[in-house]
Design a protein around this motif. Structure first.
Motif, short mmCIF file in Angstrom:
data_model
loop_
_atom_site.label_atom_id
_atom_site.label_comp_id
_atom_site.label_asym_id
_atom_site.label_seq_id
_atom_site.Cartn_x
_atom_site.Cartn_y
_atom_site.Cartn_z
N GLY A 24 1.94 -1.57 5.64
CA GLY A 24 2.02 -0.37 4.82
C GLY A 24 2.77 0.76 5.48
O GLY A 24 3.56 0.58 6.40
N MET A 151 -2.91 1.56 1.49
CA MET A 151 -1.99 1.94 0.42
C MET A 151 -2.59 3.10 -0.37
O MET A 151 -3.77 3.04 -0.74
CB MET A 151 -1.71 0.77 -0.51
CG MET A 151 -1.34 -0.53 0.18
SD MET A 151 0.22 -0.41 1.05
CE MET A 151 0.03 -1.75 2.24
N VAL A 157 -0.82 -1.19 -6.19
CA VAL A 157 -0.41 -2.26 -5.28
C VAL A 157 -1.06 -3.58 -5.69
O VAL A 157 -0.40 -4.64 -5.67
CB VAL A 157 -0.76 -1.90 -3.83
CG1 VAL A 157 -0.49 -3.08 -2.90
CG2 VAL A 157 0.05 -0.69 -3.38
#
Length: 311
Positions: A24, A151, A157
């Motif tokens: 990430g 995230m 996501v």
């Protein structure tokens, strides 16, 4: 990329040492890049110590009546590739793609795959999520080990993962579980319960980390509901225990010492002077009550796996 430092919430494990990888955004406190020559061996050793847990989890997925035929597997946030190679062994017909945002860790993945004779099936892909999602390609199984909570918009996501799945494909999320315990409640000095206080401080730091992520959005951590929102059908949840009782072997003891060393560095301003003094004693290799020498150090934690399937 993310570094796995400074977020010792129970999702991550202490200071990220139970977090598999770095797919990430960068969001370490202060934005400092970790020294991967130091960090990578710690990540490798941690994953190796937990190998039986991960193998059991992967075999559970493979044994389900709804298990997909796994031809292509994405390991999101793969770190140094220990789990990627393990997954390749459990799913012997699969191409395993280790996805990470740190080139140094991807190189270690390739080296491990070569050593294990898996170089023809374990490949690497440098990607930063969520921006890199469209570049990952289709998959029958997406393994996301303690990466989704790094995230900002977890729902988006997860929907992106779902869009990559072939029909019948599965997302496997390692999220939640129980924070590690490594010491008795009463150490014989200091105020009892220091691990619980450390965990509470780390939970606050975790919330700060989440709030600072791009597109941060608060979600109830109801993974089954989030699967449903992404168009996936929940396929079950199981927890897998790592239980290494005292006295610890050398590798596990070294991992506990490394874990506390990193936590001590990250929590100094968030604990009392008394608790910091206790940690200083625990880190002293000459102190009989320290982690290097005390006989009652152990390692107990649980990782929880949630499965969602595309129809």
């Amino acid at each position: 990329m993310s570094d796995h430092t400074g977020h010792g919430h129970h999702h991550d494990g202490h200071q990220g040492l139970h977090h598999e990888g770095t797919a990430g955004h960068g969001h370490g406190r202060g934005g400092a890049e970790p020294d991967w020559d130091v960090m990578a061996p710690l990540l490798e050793r941690n994953a190796e110590i937990s190998g039986e847990q991960y193998t059991e989890a992967a075999r559970w997925i493979a044994s389900l009546p709804t298990a997909p035929k796994v031809r292509r597997l994405l390991d999101i946030g793969s770190g140094p590739g220990v789990i990627s190679c393990l997954l390749a062994e459990v799913f012997p017909e699969a191409e395993v793609v280790a996805v990470d945002g740190t080139p140094a860790l991807l190189e270690r993945t390739r080296a491990r795959a070569r050593r294990l004779g898996l170089a023809d099936r374990v490949t690497t892909l440098h990607a930063t999520l969520p921006a890199g999602l469209p570049d990952l390609g289709e998959a029958d199984l997406i393994w996301a080990g303690n990466t989704l909570h790094h995230m900002g918009d977890q729902r988006a996501v997860l929907a992106g993962f779902a869009a990559l799945l072939r029909p019948g494909g599965t997302v496997a999320l390692v999220e939640g579980g129980l924070q590690a315990r490594q010491l008795p409640r009463d150490l014989g000095f200091g105020r009892p319960g220091i691990e619980a206080r450390m965990e509470a401080a780390e939970a606050e730091l975790f919330e700060e980390m989440r709030a600072e992520l791009p597109d941060a959005r608060r979600e109830a951590e109801d993974w089954a509901a989030l699967f449903g929102a992404a168009g996936l059908t929940p396929q079950g949840t199981r927890s897998f225990l790592l239980d290494l009782p005292a006295p610890l072997g050398d590798a596990a003891r070294e991992q506990v010492i490394a874990d506390f060393t990193r936590r001590r560095a990250g929590l100094g301003d968030h604990l009392t002077a008394e608790d910091n003094a206790v940690l200083d004693r625990l880190m002293d290799p000459e102190d009989p009550a320290g982690l290097h020498r005390r006989p009652d150090t152990f390692l107990l934690l649980a990782r929880t796996l949630h499965l969602g399937r595309r129809a």
